[in-house]
Design an enzyme around this catalytic site. Structure first.
Site, PDB file in Angstrom:
ATOM      1  N   ASP A 293      47.849 -22.511 -24.534  1.00  0.00           N
ATOM      2  CA  ASP A 293      49.821 -23.309 -24.543  1.00  0.00           C
ATOM      3  C   ASP A 293      49.527 -24.947 -25.241  1.00  0.00           C
ATOM      4  O   ASP A 293      47.971 -25.326 -24.910  1.00  0.00           O
ATOM      5  CB  ASP A 293      49.810 -23.214 -23.338  1.00  0.00           C
ATOM      6  CG  ASP A 293      51.666 -23.302 -23.038  1.00  0.00           C
ATOM      7  OD1 ASP A 293      52.116 -23.689 -24.349  1.00  0.00           O
ATOM      8  OD2 ASP A 293      52.062 -22.229 -23.550  1.00  0.00           O
TER       9      ASP A 293
ATOM     10  N   ASP B 189      47.185 -26.420 -30.299  1.00  0.00           N
ATOM     11  CA  ASP B 189      48.345 -25.998 -31.325  1.00  0.00           C
ATOM     12  C   ASP B 189      47.834 -24.550 -31.814  1.00  0.00           C
ATOM     13  O   ASP B 189      47.491 -24.213 -33.055  1.00  0.00           O
ATOM     14  CB  ASP B 189      48.687 -26.891 -32.052  1.00  0.00           C
ATOM     15  CG  ASP B 189      49.919 -26.386 -33.382  1.00  0.00           C
ATOM     16  OD1 ASP B 189      50.581 -26.112 -32.768  1.00  0.00           O
ATOM     17  OD2 ASP B 189      51.052 -27.234 -33.449  1.00  0.00           O
TER      18      ASP B 189
ATOM     19  N   GLY C 136      63.619 -20.300 -26.661  1.00  0.00           N
ATOM     20  CA  GLY C 136      64.965 -20.517 -25.600  1.00  0.00           C
ATOM     21  C   GLY C 136      65.879 -19.436 -25.535  1.00  0.00           C
ATOM     22  O   GLY C 136      66.466 -18.664 -25.663  1.00  0.00           O
TER      23      GLY C 136
ATOM     24  N   TYR D  68      65.091 -16.262 -35.114  1.00  0.00           N
ATOM     25  CA  TYR D  68      64.325 -15.595 -34.013  1.00  0.00           C
ATOM     26  C   TYR D  68      64.464 -14.691 -34.142  1.00  0.00           C
ATOM     27  O   TYR D  68      62.805 -13.861 -34.052  1.00  0.00           O
ATOM     28  CB  TYR D  68      65.109 -16.688 -33.436  1.00  0.00           C
ATOM     29  CG  TYR D  68      64.109 -15.524 -31.596  1.00  0.00           C
ATOM     30  CD1 TYR D  68      62.795 -16.291 -31.685  1.00  0.00           C
ATOM     31  CD2 TYR D  68      64.379 -14.563 -30.615  1.00  0.00           C
ATOM     32  CE1 TYR D  68      62.232 -15.491 -30.270  1.00  0.00           C
ATOM     33  CE2 TYR D  68      64.060 -14.491 -29.706  1.00  0.00           C
ATOM     34  CZ  TYR D  68      62.584 -14.945 -29.337  1.00  0.00           C
ATOM     35  OH  TYR D  68      61.820 -13.808 -28.555  1.00  0.00           O
TER      36      TYR D  68
ATOM     37  N   ASN E 229      65.677  -9.827 -22.244  1.00  0.00           N
ATOM     38  CA  ASN E 229      66.060 -11.204 -20.505  1.00  0.00           C
ATOM     39  C   ASN E 229      65.111 -10.252 -20.123  1.00  0.00           C
ATOM     40  O   ASN E 229      65.985  -9.817 -18.975  1.00  0.00           O
ATOM     41  CB  ASN E 229      67.828 -10.762 -21.120  1.00  0.00           C
ATOM     42  CG  ASN E 229      68.314 -10.772 -22.044  1.00  0.00           C
ATOM     43  OD1 ASN E 229      68.559 -11.900 -22.685  1.00  0.00           O
ATOM     44  ND2 ASN E 229      69.218  -9.454 -21.908  1.00  0.00           N
TER      45      ASN E 229
ATOM     46  N   GLN F 194      80.905 -11.089 -22.499  1.00  0.00           N
ATOM     47  CA  GLN F 194      79.726 -11.174 -23.085  1.00  0.00           C
ATOM     48  C   GLN F 194      78.802 -10.390 -22.401  1.00  0.00           C
ATOM     49  O   GLN F 194      78.394 -10.082 -21.201  1.00  0.00           O
ATOM     50  CB  GLN F 194      79.059 -11.848 -24.019  1.00  0.00           C
ATOM     51  CG  GLN F 194      78.297 -12.955 -23.164  1.00  0.00           C
ATOM     52  CD  GLN F 194      79.699 -13.593 -22.236  1.00  0.00           C
ATOM     53  OE1 GLN F 194      80.375 -13.683 -22.687  1.00  0.00           O
ATOM     54  NE2 GLN F 194      78.922 -15.253 -23.163  1.00  0.00           N
TER      55      GLN F 194
HETATM   56  P1  NAD Z   1      58.289 -19.653 -22.482  1.00  0.00           P
HETATM   57  O1  NAD Z   1      58.768 -20.738 -23.728  1.00  0.00           O
HETATM   58  O2  NAD Z   1      58.276 -19.900 -21.500  1.00  0.00           O
HETATM   59  O3  NAD Z   1      56.900 -19.462 -23.480  1.00  0.00           O
HETATM   60  C1  NAD Z   1      55.469 -19.367 -24.628  1.00  0.00           C
HETATM   61  C2  NAD Z   1      54.947 -20.744 -24.673  1.00  0.00           C
HETATM   62  O4  NAD Z   1      54.292 -20.532 -26.090  1.00  0.00           O
HETATM   63  C3  NAD Z   1      55.291 -21.667 -24.619  1.00  0.00           C
HETATM   64  O5  NAD Z   1      54.876 -22.383 -23.038  1.00  0.00           O
HETATM   65  C4  NAD Z   1      54.910 -22.585 -25.532  1.00  0.00           C
HETATM   66  O6  NAD Z   1      54.508 -24.277 -24.967  1.00  0.00           O
HETATM   67  C5  NAD Z   1      54.294 -21.499 -26.215  1.00  0.00           C
HETATM   68  N1  NAD Z   1      53.723 -22.443 -27.551  1.00  0.00           N
HETATM   69  C6  NAD Z   1      55.192 -22.785 -28.376  1.00  0.00           C
HETATM   70  N2  NAD Z   1      54.512 -22.546 -29.321  1.00  0.00           N
HETATM   71  C7  NAD Z   1      53.211 -23.063 -29.266  1.00  0.00           C
HETATM   72  C8  NAD Z   1      52.197 -23.511 -30.433  1.00  0.00           C
HETATM   73  N3  NAD Z   1      52.136 -24.041 -31.374  1.00  0.00           N
HETATM   74  N4  NAD Z   1      50.322 -23.464 -29.829  1.00  0.00           N
HETATM   75  C9  NAD Z   1      50.510 -22.876 -28.352  1.00  0.00           C
HETATM   76  N5  NAD Z   1      51.021 -22.921 -27.827  1.00  0.00           N
HETATM   77  C10 NAD Z   1      52.731 -22.536 -27.583  1.00  0.00           C
HETATM   78  O7  NAD Z   1      58.879 -18.112 -23.442  1.00  0.00           O
HETATM   79  P2  NAD Z   1      58.438 -16.998 -22.140  1.00  0.00           P
HETATM   80  O8  NAD Z   1      60.385 -16.259 -21.671  1.00  0.00           O
HETATM   81  O9  NAD Z   1      57.965 -16.686 -21.487  1.00  0.00           O
HETATM   82  O10 NAD Z   1      58.515 -16.000 -23.948  1.00  0.00           O
HETATM   83  C11 NAD Z   1      56.891 -15.174 -24.220  1.00  0.00           C
HETATM   84  C12 NAD Z   1      57.486 -14.607 -24.856  1.00  0.00           C
HETATM   85  O11 NAD Z   1      58.151 -13.284 -25.198  1.00  0.00           O
HETATM   86  C13 NAD Z   1      57.828 -14.816 -26.638  1.00  0.00           C
HETATM   87  O12 NAD Z   1      57.094 -14.688 -27.678  1.00  0.00           O
HETATM   88  C14 NAD Z   1      58.670 -15.354 -26.449  1.00  0.00           C
HETATM   89  O13 NAD Z   1      59.667 -14.686 -28.306  1.00  0.00           O
HETATM   90  C15 NAD Z   1      58.911 -13.101 -26.069  1.00  0.00           C
HETATM   91  N6  NAD Z   1      60.453 -12.668 -25.551  1.00  0.00           N
HETATM   92  C16 NAD Z   1      60.760 -13.354 -24.657  1.00  0.00           C
HETATM   93  C17 NAD Z   1      61.824 -12.667 -23.693  1.00  0.00           C
HETATM   94  C18 NAD Z   1      62.791 -13.355 -22.662  1.00  0.00           C
HETATM   95  O14 NAD Z   1      63.275 -12.783 -22.010  1.00  0.00           O
HETATM   96  N7  NAD Z   1      61.288 -14.318 -21.377  1.00  0.00           N
HETATM   97  C19 NAD Z   1      62.306 -12.511 -24.362  1.00  0.00           C
HETATM   98  C20 NAD Z   1      62.384 -11.900 -25.772  1.00  0.00           C
HETATM   99  C21 NAD Z   1      60.965 -12.065 -25.973  1.00  0.00           C
END
Ligand code: NAD
Length: 324
Positions: free
Chosen positions: A33, A51, A76, A147, A176, A218
């Protein structure tokens, strides 16, 4: 020899929980991460700060692993997603293109991609009383935000990598996900965490007013994190190669969500409806295919999940307010 896996986004909410889940099941885990997990130490065998927009970083991250769980993303709640289109599209496409190609070159056999209910077309989500979304509803495509477009094109990428190169890709569409150890303040938090925080502040300060974006009518469904990690693992171990919903299919309004949390907190709240981004008007998961494919669907009730989440967030707020 344990199966060696990489979890990207292991410093984030779902990735951090997934690392713990996989360690408990005997996997060797590397987490990657941009940052370490914020609220508790990782259980990963190795954790690297990289990264993943960078190609060299992706080659390093995917070296010597059998399987990859690709969760890293710029992401987010609605406030963040609806105001960072270019940054999200640019960053997440680079992350996803490079991570999948590097995994292939390094010989990973299985690859799990985390897509989202945000791929579904806006025109099917215009009413609060929405028909639950089935996997095949995704085309003709019209996701609301960049997104969702990024997730949709990366789904295609994963499908073509399996067909053309034989890497076993699995694709989930989360609806969600919520729970403890997730972002609860700062602008990237999602509705359940934001409402838990606002209601905890109301309780601890004695001011019952709680702001809600829009009229609060909503609708969404919300899935607890333990069901999410279990579902991820079941899908990864399955032979199902197409995108699959993973969420609860009980839909509530945001007003109802606030009422449930207020009851858990044991306070009366006064809802103040203010302008704010709301996303689509209604969204729910059709879990027919999930049940068919995995013989399972999320089981933890919204109330039970919110009880655990609220308790953790109230504790965070107490510490922040110097009341711990
Ligand atoms: P989160 O933001 O808590 O975790 C995502 C992580 O990715 C973060 O810790 C961030 O630092 C890391 N990241 C971002 N850019 C990066 C980079 N360039 N290199 C390395 N790491 C990087 O989000 P989450 O809720 O844990 O979501 C995890 C996955 O599930 C994501 O792909 C998100 O799109 C997907 N998702 C989540 C939800 C939800 O409800 N939480 C819903 C639909 C999809």
């Amino acid at each position: 020899m344990p199966t060696k896996v990489l979890v990207t986004g292991a410093g984030g909410f779902i990735g951090h929980h997934l690392v713990t889940f996989l360690k408990e099941r005997g996997y060797w885990v590397r987490g990657v991460d941009l940052k370490h997990p914020e609220f508790s130490p990782t259980d990963a065998d190795e954790f690297e700060i990289l990264d993943l927009r960078r190609w060299d970083a992706c080659l390093q991250a995917t070296r010597g692993v059998d399987e990859v769980y690709a969760l890293a993303a710029e992401m987010g709640g609605m406030g963040y997603i609806s105001s960072h289109h270019a940054y999200i599209l640019y960053s997440n496409l680079l992350i996803n293109l490079h991570t999948l190609e590097a995994a292939r070159i390094n010989g990973a056999q299985r690859y799990f991609y985390t897509s989202s209910a945000c791929v579904y077309p806006e025109y099917l989500q215009t009413s609060a009383d929405v028909t639950p979304l089935k996997e095949d509803d995704v085309y003709p495509a019209q996701p609301q935000d960049a997104y969702g477009w990024e997730k949709l094109i990366t789904e295609r990428l994963n499908i073509h990598y399996r067909e053309d190169y034989g890497i076993e890709t699995r694709i989930v569409r989360f609806h969600n996900i919520f729970g403890p150890l997730g972002t609860w303040e700062g602008g990237r938090e999602k509705a359940p965490a934001a409402l838990c925080r606002k209601i905890a502040v109301a309780k601890l300060t004695g001011n019952p007013e709680v702001e809600i974006w829009g009229d609060g009518e909503q609708t969404r469904s919300f899935c607890y994190i333990d069901d999410c990690t279990l579902g991820i693992h079941k899908l990864m171990r399955s032979d199902y190669p197409h995108p699959l919903n993973l969420g609860q299919d009980r839909m509530v309004t945001i007003n109802e969500l606030a009422d449930i949390i207020a009851e858990i907190a044991g306070i009366e709240i006064v809802k103040k409806h203010v302008p704010g981004p709301q996303g689509v008007r209604g969204r729910n998961s059709d879990n027919t295919r999930l049940r068919e494919v995995l013989g399972w669907a999320p089981e933890i009730s919204l109330e039970e999940g919110l009880e655990r989440t609220y308790a953790w967030i109230e504790d965070q707020v107490r510490q922040k307010l110097g009341m711990a």
